[in-house]
Design a protein around this motif. Structure first.
Motif, short mmCIF file in Angstrom:
data_model
loop_
_atom_site.label_atom_id
_atom_site.label_comp_id
_atom_site.label_asym_id
_atom_site.label_seq_id
_atom_site.Cartn_x
_atom_site.Cartn_y
_atom_site.Cartn_z
N TYR A 23 4.66 -19.13 16.27
CA TYR A 23 3.42 -19.18 17.06
C TYR A 23 2.41 -20.19 16.53
O TYR A 23 1.30 -20.32 17.09
CB TYR A 23 2.73 -17.81 17.06
CG TYR A 23 3.47 -16.67 17.71
CD1 TYR A 23 4.48 -16.86 18.63
CD2 TYR A 23 3.11 -15.35 17.40
CE1 TYR A 23 5.13 -15.79 19.21
CE2 TYR A 23 3.76 -14.27 17.98
CZ TYR A 23 4.77 -14.50 18.89
OH TYR A 23 5.40 -13.42 19.45
N VAL A 58 0.49 -15.20 9.38
CA VAL A 58 -0.61 -14.26 9.22
C VAL A 58 -0.43 -13.47 7.92
O VAL A 58 0.61 -13.53 7.28
CB VAL A 58 -0.76 -13.33 10.45
CG1 VAL A 58 -1.21 -14.13 11.67
CG2 VAL A 58 0.53 -12.59 10.75
N CYS A 83 -3.91 -9.60 11.55
CA CYS A 83 -3.06 -9.18 12.67
C CYS A 83 -3.60 -7.84 13.17
O CYS A 83 -3.66 -6.87 12.42
CB CYS A 83 -1.61 -9.02 12.21
SG CYS A 83 -0.54 -8.20 13.42
N ALA A 84 -4.01 -7.83 14.45
CA ALA A 84 -4.59 -6.61 15.03
C ALA A 84 -3.59 -5.46 15.02
O ALA A 84 -3.96 -4.30 14.86
CB ALA A 84 -5.06 -6.90 16.45
N LEU A 85 -2.31 -5.78 15.19
CA LEU A 85 -1.29 -4.71 15.20
C LEU A 85 -1.17 -4.09 13.80
O LEU A 85 -1.13 -2.87 13.66
CB LEU A 85 0.05 -5.29 15.67
CG LEU A 85 1.24 -4.34 15.69
CD1 LEU A 85 0.96 -3.12 16.56
CD2 LEU A 85 2.49 -5.07 16.18
N ASN A 111 4.99 -5.83 10.81
CA ASN A 111 3.57 -6.09 11.08
C ASN A 111 2.74 -4.90 10.60
O ASN A 111 2.16 -4.14 11.39
CB ASN A 111 3.33 -6.29 12.59
CG ASN A 111 4.05 -7.49 13.15
OD1 ASN A 111 5.20 -7.76 12.80
ND2 ASN A 111 3.39 -8.23 14.02
N CYS A 169 -0.09 -4.58 19.98
CA CYS A 169 -0.63 -5.92 19.74
C CYS A 169 -1.41 -6.28 20.99
O CYS A 169 -0.83 -6.37 22.08
CB CYS A 169 0.52 -6.90 19.54
SG CYS A 169 0.03 -8.60 19.90
N VAL A 171 -2.48 -8.97 22.13
CA VAL A 171 -2.01 -10.22 22.78
C VAL A 171 -0.83 -9.90 23.71
O VAL A 171 -0.77 -10.36 24.86
CB VAL A 171 -1.57 -11.24 21.71
CG1 VAL A 171 -1.08 -12.54 22.35
CG2 VAL A 171 -2.68 -11.50 20.70
N GLU A 197 7.18 -6.49 21.95
CA GLU A 197 5.80 -5.99 21.84
C GLU A 197 5.06 -6.01 23.17
O GLU A 197 3.94 -5.50 23.28
CB GLU A 197 4.99 -6.85 20.85
CG GLU A 197 5.35 -6.66 19.40
CD GLU A 197 4.64 -7.68 18.51
OE1 GLU A 197 3.62 -8.25 18.92
OE2 GLU A 197 5.13 -7.92 17.40
N CYS A 259 -2.53 -15.86 20.46
CA CYS A 259 -2.92 -14.99 19.35
C CYS A 259 -4.01 -15.70 18.54
O CYS A 259 -3.75 -16.74 17.93
CB CYS A 259 -1.72 -14.68 18.46
SG CYS A 259 -2.21 -13.84 16.94
N TYR A 261 -5.27 -14.97 15.81
CA TYR A 261 -5.00 -14.97 14.35
C TYR A 261 -4.05 -16.10 13.98
O TYR A 261 -4.25 -16.80 13.00
CB TYR A 261 -4.40 -13.61 13.93
CG TYR A 261 -5.26 -12.45 14.33
CD1 TYR A 261 -6.35 -12.09 13.55
CD2 TYR A 261 -5.02 -11.72 15.50
CE1 TYR A 261 -7.17 -11.03 13.92
CE2 TYR A 261 -5.83 -10.67 15.87
CZ TYR A 261 -6.90 -10.33 15.08
OH TYR A 261 -7.70 -9.29 15.45
N MET A 262 -3.01 -16.25 14.77
CA MET A 262 -2.04 -17.31 14.50
C MET A 262 -2.67 -18.70 14.67
O MET A 262 -2.18 -19.68 14.12
CB MET A 262 -0.84 -17.20 15.46
CG MET A 262 0.10 -16.07 15.09
SD MET A 262 1.12 -16.56 13.68
CE MET A 262 2.14 -15.09 13.50
#
Ligand code: 13P
Ligand code: SF4
Length: 301
Positions: A23, A58, A83-85, A111, A169, A171, A197, A259, A261-262
């Motif tokens: 990603y 991440v 990472c939100a997950l 994750n 996740c 996203v 996901e 994403c 974060y990525m």
């Protein structure tokens, strides 16, 4: 000298290996030694003999690299790359859940934080989750966390009853069956691949041809002869798919699948990371020791 040449020069100078997730932005992928999914990059981190690992991904990925290869220095070029997950379950929540199901096997998706991994019996990624779950003794209860959509998919594939943590996740969860329907209607006959996901890849939705990890999608891209493929995951993956197979048109099912974060890391951050040795990721040794066994089993599987 171009930014990419400067990164390559510093990489050699510092004896570093640069790992990039599928990603990451194209210029980071292009400068990396290895590009792949969580399982592939974990293996590359575990086997490198270079003293420095720069992880363009991440935080949980960089932590995993440190746990698997603790004598190496591991750098994450931007600490905002979380990472939100992984944040959807804390170690305290997991301990409480375990206390409600004594004797259950805890199967955690990669994750997750290092602390959550240390409380887990098994760790899996999107590419080996069904295999890992199938290896749990048939009479043992399973707590699967934190992604409920991946859990639902694995439940369907393996036929194993599992308790699922209600995490997702954002996203992938925001991709709904309606988005998939709309994309399919706009591109009749297109093949559809989705990451497990995804909200749209849930077991109830028959409209996905294949549910694959990001590396599974890359392998599929190399092989497919379909004129058009709709891709339900983060848009960063399209760079590799398009490059590997220019005959096929690879389209995202929605443009907004990004994403945040990525996307914290760009090539300038990678350069600064190499030049300034930032930001070093540490995992407390006792946490790492407790997480290592399950992670080593995961990369061996
Ligand atoms: P993969 O292991 O399939 O690359 O997935 C990692 C991830 O974070 C997906 O959102
Ligand atoms: Fe985490 Fe989702 Fe981003 Fe993957 S896409 S790193 S699961 S927030």
């Amino acid at each position: 000298m171009s930014l990419e040449s400067e990164v390559r020069r510093l990489k050699e100078d510092r004896q570093a290996v640069l790992l990039a997730h599928n990603y990451q932005v194209p210029e980071v992928q292009d400068a990396a030694d290895y590009v792949g999914d969580s399982l592939y990059l974990s293996r590359k981190a575990a086997e490198t003999d270079r003293p420095l690992i720069v992880f363009a991904g991440v935080r949980f990925m960089a932590e995993t690299a440190k746990i698997l290869n603790p004598t190496k220095t591991v750098l994450l070029p931007d600490l905002k790359a979380g990472c939100a997950l992984a944040d959807s379950i804390t170690v305290e929540e997991l301990r409480r859940w375990k206390s409600e199901h004594p004797g259950a096997a805890v199967v955690s998706y990669i994750n997750t934080t290092a602390e959550v991994k240390a409380e887990s019996d098994y760790i899996c990624t999107s590419s080996n989750a069904a295999r890992v779950v199938s290896s749990v003794p048939a009479d043992q209860e399973i707590l699967f966390l934190p992604d409920m959509f991946l859990g639902e998919h694995v439940r369907k594939v393996t036929g194993r009853a599992m308790h699922l943590w209600v995490g997702d996740c954002p996203v992938h969860a925001k991709m709904r069956p309606e988005d998939l329907e709309r994309a399919r209607a706009a591109h009749p006959g297109a093949e559809v691949v989705a990451h497990p996901e995804c909200g749209c890849a849930s077991a109830a939705i028959p409209n996905v041809d294949r549910i694959l990890s990001t590396d599974g999608m890359v392998r599929f891209a190399e092989e497919t002869r379909a004129p058009t493929v709709l891709v339900a995951t983060e848009v960063g993956i399209l760079h590799r798919m398009r490059r590997l197979n220019p005959r096929t048109e690879f389209l995202p099912i929605s443009d907004g699948t990004i994403c945040p974060y990525m996307k914290q890391i760009d090539l300038g951050d990678v350069l600064d990371s190499l030049a300034l040795g930032r930001y070093e990721i540490e995992v407390p040794p006792e946490t790492a020791r407790r997480a290592r066994g399950a992670l080593e089993r995961m990369i061996a599987s």
